[in-house]
Design a protein around this motif. Structure first.
Motif, PDB file in Angstrom:
ATOM      1  N   ARG A  82       1.146  -2.521  16.663  1.00  0.00           N
ATOM      2  CA  ARG A  82       0.716  -1.834  17.890  1.00  0.00           C
ATOM      3  C   ARG A  82       0.254  -0.407  17.585  1.00  0.00           C
ATOM      4  O   ARG A  82      -0.723   0.065  18.163  1.00  0.00           O
ATOM      5  N   VAL A  83       0.966   0.269  16.689  1.00  0.00           N
ATOM      6  CA  VAL A  83       0.566   1.631  16.287  1.00  0.00           C
ATOM      7  C   VAL A  83      -0.828   1.592  15.657  1.00  0.00           C
ATOM      8  O   VAL A  83      -1.698   2.403  15.982  1.00  0.00           O
ATOM      9  N   VAL A  84      -1.029   0.648  14.759  1.00  0.00           N
ATOM     10  CA  VAL A  84      -2.320   0.506  14.075  1.00  0.00           C
ATOM     11  C   VAL A  84      -3.429   0.199  15.081  1.00  0.00           C
ATOM     12  O   VAL A  84      -4.517   0.778  15.023  1.00  0.00           O
ATOM     13  N   ALA A  85      -3.170  -0.700  16.004  1.00  0.00           N
ATOM     14  CA  ALA A  85      -4.188  -1.108  16.982  1.00  0.00           C
ATOM     15  C   ALA A  85      -4.586   0.037  17.909  1.00  0.00           C
ATOM     16  O   ALA A  85      -5.726   0.088  18.381  1.00  0.00           O
ATOM     17  N   ALA A  86      -3.658   0.954  18.152  1.00  0.00           N
ATOM     18  CA  ALA A  86      -3.929   2.055  19.078  1.00  0.00           C
ATOM     19  C   ALA A  86      -4.670   3.214  18.423  1.00  0.00           C
ATOM     20  O   ALA A  86      -5.170   4.105  19.112  1.00  0.00           O
ATOM     21  N   ALA A  87      -4.759   3.224  17.102  1.00  0.00           N
ATOM     22  CA  ALA A  87      -5.385   4.341  16.379  1.00  0.00           C
ATOM     23  C   ALA A  87      -6.802   3.976  15.943  1.00  0.00           C
ATOM     24  O   ALA A  87      -7.101   2.800  15.725  1.00  0.00           O
TER      25      ALA A  87
ATOM     26  N   GLN B  50      -7.876   6.233  10.904  1.00  0.00           N
ATOM     27  CA  GLN B  50      -6.613   6.972  11.024  1.00  0.00           C
ATOM     28  C   GLN B  50      -5.397   6.047  11.179  1.00  0.00           C
ATOM     29  O   GLN B  50      -4.271   6.505  11.365  1.00  0.00           O
ATOM     30  N   ALA B  51      -5.618   4.750  11.107  1.00  0.00           N
ATOM     31  CA  ALA B  51      -4.554   3.781  11.396  1.00  0.00           C
ATOM     32  C   ALA B  51      -3.372   3.888  10.433  1.00  0.00           C
ATOM     33  O   ALA B  51      -2.214   3.892  10.852  1.00  0.00           O
ATOM     34  N   LEU B  52      -3.662   3.986   9.140  1.00  0.00           N
ATOM     35  CA  LEU B  52      -2.567   4.052   8.175  1.00  0.00           C
ATOM     36  C   LEU B  52      -1.765   5.335   8.341  1.00  0.00           C
ATOM     37  O   LEU B  52      -0.536   5.316   8.304  1.00  0.00           O
TER      38      LEU B  52
ATOM     39  N   GLN C 115      -5.086  -1.839   6.046  1.00  0.00           N
ATOM     40  CA  GLN C 115      -5.656  -0.583   6.565  1.00  0.00           C
ATOM     41  C   GLN C 115      -6.500   0.124   5.513  1.00  0.00           C
ATOM     42  O   GLN C 115      -7.161   1.116   5.817  1.00  0.00           O
ATOM     43  N   ALA C 116      -6.496  -0.374   4.286  1.00  0.00           N
ATOM     44  CA  ALA C 116      -7.261   0.252   3.206  1.00  0.00           C
ATOM     45  C   ALA C 116      -8.734  -0.142   3.295  1.00  0.00           C
ATOM     46  O   ALA C 116      -9.052  -1.292   3.620  1.00  0.00           O
ATOM     47  N   PRO C 117      -9.646   0.795   2.994  1.00  0.00           N
ATOM     48  CA  PRO C 117     -11.077   0.470   3.014  1.00  0.00           C
ATOM     49  C   PRO C 117     -11.427  -0.653   2.039  1.00  0.00           C
ATOM     50  O   PRO C 117     -12.348  -1.418   2.268  1.00  0.00           O
ATOM     51  N   ASP C 118     -10.678  -0.749   0.930  1.00  0.00           N
ATOM     52  CA  ASP C 118     -10.951  -1.788  -0.066  1.00  0.00           C
ATOM     53  C   ASP C 118      -9.944  -2.930   0.020  1.00  0.00           C
ATOM     54  O   ASP C 118      -9.579  -3.536  -0.979  1.00  0.00           O
TER      55      ASP C 118
ATOM     56  N   ASP D 284      -0.410  11.034   1.960  1.00  0.00           N
ATOM     57  CA  ASP D 284      -1.734  11.383   2.468  1.00  0.00           C
ATOM     58  C   ASP D 284      -2.636  11.877   1.340  1.00  0.00           C
ATOM     59  O   ASP D 284      -3.811  11.512   1.249  1.00  0.00           O
ATOM     60  N   SER D 285      -2.085  12.706   0.459  1.00  0.00           N
ATOM     61  CA  SER D 285      -2.899  13.266  -0.632  1.00  0.00           C
ATOM     62  C   SER D 285      -3.236  12.224  -1.691  1.00  0.00           C
ATOM     63  O   SER D 285      -4.210  12.353  -2.422  1.00  0.00           O
TER      64      SER D 285
END
Length: 201
Positions: free
Chosen positions: A84-89, A93-95, A149-152, A197-198
């Motif tokens: 649900r957190v992922v779907a709302a972002a 920015q989901a991850l 959630q990763a681009p790859d 994040d980094s």
């Protein structure tokens, strides 16, 4: 002559049994996170569910069977929250949103309703195979949610990063809950989020 087949209706008794079973599993899923597997007794769960101790075996063959369902339910609830957190972002920015929710003060305080991996991880090696199997399946789902959630996503690197991200999140939450120093607890979560994040997790 055409025969009309009617859908079988669930009897009131079967529906009541299903509702009772649901109450037991919900109570057990909260209890294992609150008190640990070893601290979760059948009598207490049945009392919390509003049922007699004697009714337990109408629902489960053993305490381990109940704990396996409780582990599965707790993991499902945690993963549903993450989804649900992922779907709302926004997708990009989901991850970050997922990691921030996981290492939030609310999740830190919500042991009874939060991630069962952080609450029970150290107890898992001593549990029955069916309990470990249920927990493992939900942990794999958690890793997959992070990896997606990763681009790859789909590449080996995405899965490896997801493993590290989940291990960091769970370990940080366990440590942040373990210490009796609020400032240290906050620092652990802040540092983990900054590092994740980094690293491009």
């Amino acid at each position: 002559m055409m025969r009309i087949m009617r859908k079988p209706t669930i009897s009131a008794r079967a529906a009541a049994k299903e509702a009772s079973h649901e109450r037991i599993v919900q109570a057990a899923a909260r209890a294992i996170r609150r008190s640990g597997y070893d601290g979760t007794g059948v009598a207490d769960i049945m009392k919390e569910a509003g049922l007699t101790h004697g009714a337990f075996y109408a629902h489960f063959d053993s305490r381990e069977a109940m704990l396996a369902e409780a582990a599965d339910r707790a993991g499902a609830e945690s993963n549903d929250f993450g989804a649900r957190v992922v779907a709302a972002a926004p997708a990009e920015q989901a991850l970050q949103a997922l990691m921030q929710a996981y290492l939030s003060k609310e999740h830190l305080a919500g042991i009874e309703t939060g991630c069962p991996v952080a609450a029970l991880g150290s107890e898992m090696p001593r549990q029955a195979p069916e309990v470990r199997r249920a927990a493992t399946r939900r942990i794999k789902e958690m890793i997959d949610l992070v990896a997606r959630q990763a681009p790859d996503w789909g590449q080996p690197g995405a899965h490896d990063r997801a493993l590290v991200t989940v291990a960091t999140m769970v370990g940080t939450l366990m440590l942040a809950r373990a210490v009796d120093d609020a400032a240290l607890s906050d620092s652990l979560c802040t540092a983990a989020l900054k590092r994740l994040d980094s690293s491009g997790a």
